[in-house]
Design an enzyme around this catalytic site. Structure first.
Site, short mmCIF file in Angstrom:
data_model
loop_
_atom_site.label_atom_id
_atom_site.label_comp_id
_atom_site.label_asym_id
_atom_site.label_seq_id
_atom_site.Cartn_x
_atom_site.Cartn_y
_atom_site.Cartn_z
N TRP A 174 0.86 -0.79 0.44
CA TRP A 174 0.13 0.55 0.14
C TRP A 174 0.40 1.54 0.22
O TRP A 174 0.32 2.34 -0.71
CB TRP A 174 -0.99 0.28 1.06
N ASP B 1 -1.52 6.81 6.12
CA ASP B 1 -2.47 5.86 6.12
C ASP B 1 -2.97 4.96 6.96
O ASP B 1 -2.12 3.77 7.58
CB ASP B 1 -2.07 5.05 4.82
N LYS C 76 -12.35 -1.32 6.97
CA LYS C 76 -12.15 -2.31 8.08
C LYS C 76 -12.70 -1.79 9.46
O LYS C 76 -13.74 -2.39 10.54
CB LYS C 76 -10.60 -2.60 8.07
N1 PMP Z 1 -4.12 1.32 2.17
C1 PMP Z 1 -4.39 0.04 2.57
C2 PMP Z 1 -3.06 0.19 4.11
C3 PMP Z 1 -5.34 -0.18 2.12
O1 PMP Z 1 -5.37 -1.76 2.83
C4 PMP Z 1 -6.10 -0.63 1.64
C5 PMP Z 1 -7.39 -1.65 1.04
N2 PMP Z 1 -6.95 -2.49 1.02
C6 PMP Z 1 -5.53 1.05 0.63
C7 PMP Z 1 -5.42 1.73 1.17
C8 PMP Z 1 -7.42 1.33 -0.71
O2 PMP Z 1 -8.29 1.53 -0.16
P1 PMP Z 1 -9.59 1.28 -1.14
O3 PMP Z 1 -9.77 -0.23 -1.72
O4 PMP Z 1 -10.54 1.46 -0.35
O5 PMP Z 1 -9.09 2.44 -1.91
#
Ligand code: PMP
Length: 361
Positions: A102, A172, A196
């Site tokens: 991520w 994040d 989450k």
């Molecule tokens: N950052 C993290 C730490 C994630 O776990 C996720 C999705 N699993 C995202 C960003 C991306 O999130 P989204 O699907 O809401 O764009």
């Protein structure tokens, strides 16, 4: 039919009382004569829901008054693309500390707009550990330093996110927000997709120090402009009102349960149960993350023989344990242990793992 213990990484398990309350109000919300899905976001009834959700989230996370809270659509990934547009002046670099998938995504989303620099990365070691602070190469003129508090796929988590000096930290927290107490004032901006720990998919929370909203940023349309979004109470256009409502119910539930301090205790116990079971399995199961960097929220693990993976998943499902398949980037298994996962769910998983090993080991 009975509800399984759902270890999905997100969309993830929601607390049953939240689902029941959402169900009870789906057809008719209060005295309004309609579902909350059917009423104007600008009417008094929905405004009360939206403002209460923000007030409760401020209480839950102890968000100081000099921070704005935005509720946006587009997920955490859209935030990643909007960070440089909102906070980096043309030509200004942005630093990224990459500790997993991520963090890489955040960098990739920013790269078209700014000079996105890798300040540190643990990729060479397969993201099994965190890049130590001594190795961060920060740019003094950076608009911000981006970190990922918890890497949902690789299962690494900062127990303490290091300071970055005068440059604002942008973090994040998608997969660990509200899992333990958090000092918001250490950050310029915190963001999290809700799917989450905060409840439903389809809404994202951005907590931003108000002075940063005055940054010049890049030319951008109002709908991409966090200052404009903050000024309009996140209602520049039609917000994801149902998701906002269910987020509010989830935050209320967390407050009733005792807040983030209580979830920190529960989450530590749950994670210890599972890691102990993995480490004590004599190599039948393994987690490859350096112990000090292990995530409390997402536990990736591998069976010693990948030929057993499909059987593990199907027998787990029969035992009422779902969502355990690992992300395609890593393979293997992953158990996500967010706030809504009760300790009994982790006990059931650990017991299943012992029995599976006894049968197939
Ligand atoms: N950052 C993290 C730490 C994630 O776990 C996720 C999705 N699993 C995202 C960003 C991306 O999130 P989204 O699907 O809401 O764009």
């Amino acid at each position: 039919m009975s509800r399984a213990y759902n270890f999905s990484p997100g969309p993830a398990m929601l607390p049953e009382p939240v689902l029941r309350q959402a169900q009870a109000t789906l057809l008719e919300y209060g005295e309004v004569g309609a579902s909350i899905l059917e009423i104007s976001h600008r009417g008094a009834d929905f405004l009360a829901v939206a403002r209460q959700a923000e007030a409760d989230l401020r209480t839950l996370l102890t968000i100081p008054d000099d921070y704005a809270v935005l509720f946006t659509a587009g997920g955490a990934t859209t935030v990643q693309a909007l960070l440089p547009l909102n906070f980096a002046a043309p030509g200004q670099p942005c630093d990224y500390v990459i500790s997993g998938h991520w963090g890489k995504t955040a960098l990739k989303q920013a790269a078209p707009y700014v000079e996105a620099r890798i300040a540190a990365s643990s990729e060479a070691g397969g993201f099994r550990d965190l890049p130590p602070r001594e190795q961060w190469q920060l740019s003094p003129d950076a608009a911000y330093v981006h970190v990922t508090a918890n890497e949902t796929i690789h299962g690494v988590e900062w127990r303490h996110i290091p300071d970055a000096g005068a440059v604002p930290l942008v973090a994040d927290f998608s997969s660990s927000i509200a899992s333990e107490p958090l000092d918001v004032s250490r950050f310029g901006l915190i963001y999290a997709g809700a799917q989450k720990n905060l409840g439903p998919v389809g809404i994202t929370v951005v907590i931003v120090r108000r002075d940063l909203l005055e940054r010049a940023g890049q030319p951008r349309a109002p709908i991409l402009d966090y200052r404009a979004i903050a000024a309009a109470e996140s209602m520049l256009n039609t917000p994801p009102s149902w998701n906002w409502y269910v987020l509010g119910l989830t935050v209320q539930w967390m407050l009733e349960q005792g807040g983030v301090a209580e979830f920190a205790r529960r989450n530590a116990r749950k994670a210890a149960l599972l890691y102990d079971a993995i480490d004590g399995s004599g190599g039948f199961y393994r987690n490859e993350v350096a112990p000090a960097a292990r995530s409390r929220m997402n536990v990736p693990f591998f069976l010693h023989d990948p030929a057993l993976d499909a059987l593990f998943l199907s027998e787990a499902k029969q035992a009422g344990l779902i969502g355990l398949k690992g992300h395609r980037v890593l393979g293997g298994m992953r158990a996500s242990l967010y706030n809504a996962m009760p300790e009994a769910g982790v006990q059931a998983l650990v017991e299943f793992m012992r029995q599976f090993q006894a049968t197939h080991g």
